[in-house]
Write a protein that holds these residues in place. Structure first.
Motif, mmCIF file in Angstrom:
data_model
loop_
_atom_site.group_PDB
_atom_site.id
_atom_site.type_symbol
_atom_site.label_atom_id
_atom_site.label_comp_id
_atom_site.label_asym_id
_atom_site.label_seq_id
_atom_site.Cartn_x
_atom_site.Cartn_y
_atom_site.Cartn_z
ATOM 1 N N ASN A 1 0.842 -1.194 0.000
ATOM 2 C CA ASN A 1 0.000 0.000 0.000
ATOM 3 C C ASN A 1 0.878 1.244 0.000
ATOM 4 O O ASN A 1 2.007 1.219 0.477
ATOM 5 C CB ASN A 1 -0.902 0.024 1.237
ATOM 6 N N ARG B 1 -4.658 1.657 -1.568
ATOM 7 C CA ARG B 1 -4.532 0.221 -1.786
ATOM 8 C C ARG B 1 -4.661 -0.030 -3.284
ATOM 9 O O ARG B 1 -5.481 0.621 -3.941
ATOM 10 C CB ARG B 1 -5.617 -0.551 -1.039
ATOM 11 N N PRO B 2 -3.887 -0.951 -3.825
ATOM 12 C CA PRO B 2 -3.970 -1.223 -5.261
ATOM 13 C C PRO B 2 -5.410 -1.501 -5.694
ATOM 14 O O PRO B 2 -6.122 -2.292 -5.072
ATOM 15 C CB PRO B 2 -3.085 -2.463 -5.447
ATOM 16 N N GLY B 3 -5.846 -0.800 -6.736
ATOM 17 C CA GLY B 3 -7.171 -1.007 -7.298
ATOM 18 C C GLY B 3 -8.315 -0.406 -6.512
ATOM 19 O O GLY B 3 -9.471 -0.647 -6.834
ATOM 20 N N GLN B 4 -8.011 0.390 -5.476
ATOM 21 C CA GLN B 4 -9.070 0.995 -4.669
ATOM 22 C C GLN B 4 -8.892 2.514 -4.624
ATOM 23 O O GLN B 4 -7.810 3.027 -4.878
ATOM 24 C CB GLN B 4 -9.042 0.431 -3.250
ATOM 25 N N ASP B 5 -9.963 3.200 -4.286
ATOM 26 C CA ASP B 5 -9.893 4.647 -4.114
ATOM 27 C C ASP B 5 -9.052 4.984 -2.891
ATOM 28 O O ASP B 5 -9.030 4.220 -1.925
ATOM 29 C CB ASP B 5 -11.294 5.242 -3.932
#
Length: 123
Positions: A66, A92-96
């Motif tokens: 992260n 976090r990868p792929g999250q807002d």
């Protein structure tokens, strides 16, 4: 040898840099970490992470991978402890991105290592 206020700032800086080894070195062998305090998705029992092996596991499962940064807005040292009001931003990868305000309390032992770390926050 570091005091709790210096340890708090160093801890945040090392997490932001992703420096696992240096961050782990800040902790005493018998340190206790609660982040956040109480039961959470990171600590379902609320018992915290106890000792270096468990704190390493915390890094590997919660911090690693992260992008985490933070700003200490207020800092209140007292004796062997320091309470801080922090704004933390986590991607976090792929999250807002997630931005939270939290209060952290660090306690230093006589060797200048973190003996207790507790973060108070919720989503």
């Amino acid at each position: 040898m570091y005091n709790a206020q210096v340890l708090a700032h160093l801890s945040l800086e090392l997490v932001s840099r992703g420096d696992r080894a240096a961050w782990l070195e800040l902790f005493a062998d018998d340190a206790v970490l609660h982040d956040p305090y109480g039961a959470s998705e990171f600590d379902p029992t609320g018992a915290g992470y106890r000792g270096k092996v468990e704190i390493e596991r915390f890094w590997d499962t919660v911090i690693a991978g992260n992008d985490i940064s933070g700003v200490v807005r207020e800092s209140y040292p007292a004796g062997d402890s320091c309470a801080n009001v922090i704004t933390t931003r986590t991607i976090r990868p792929g999250q807002d991105p997630l931005e939270i305000s939290n209060v952290t309390v660090y306690r230093a032992n006589s060797a200048g290592k973190i003996s207790h770390f507790t973060a108070y926050w919720s989503l």
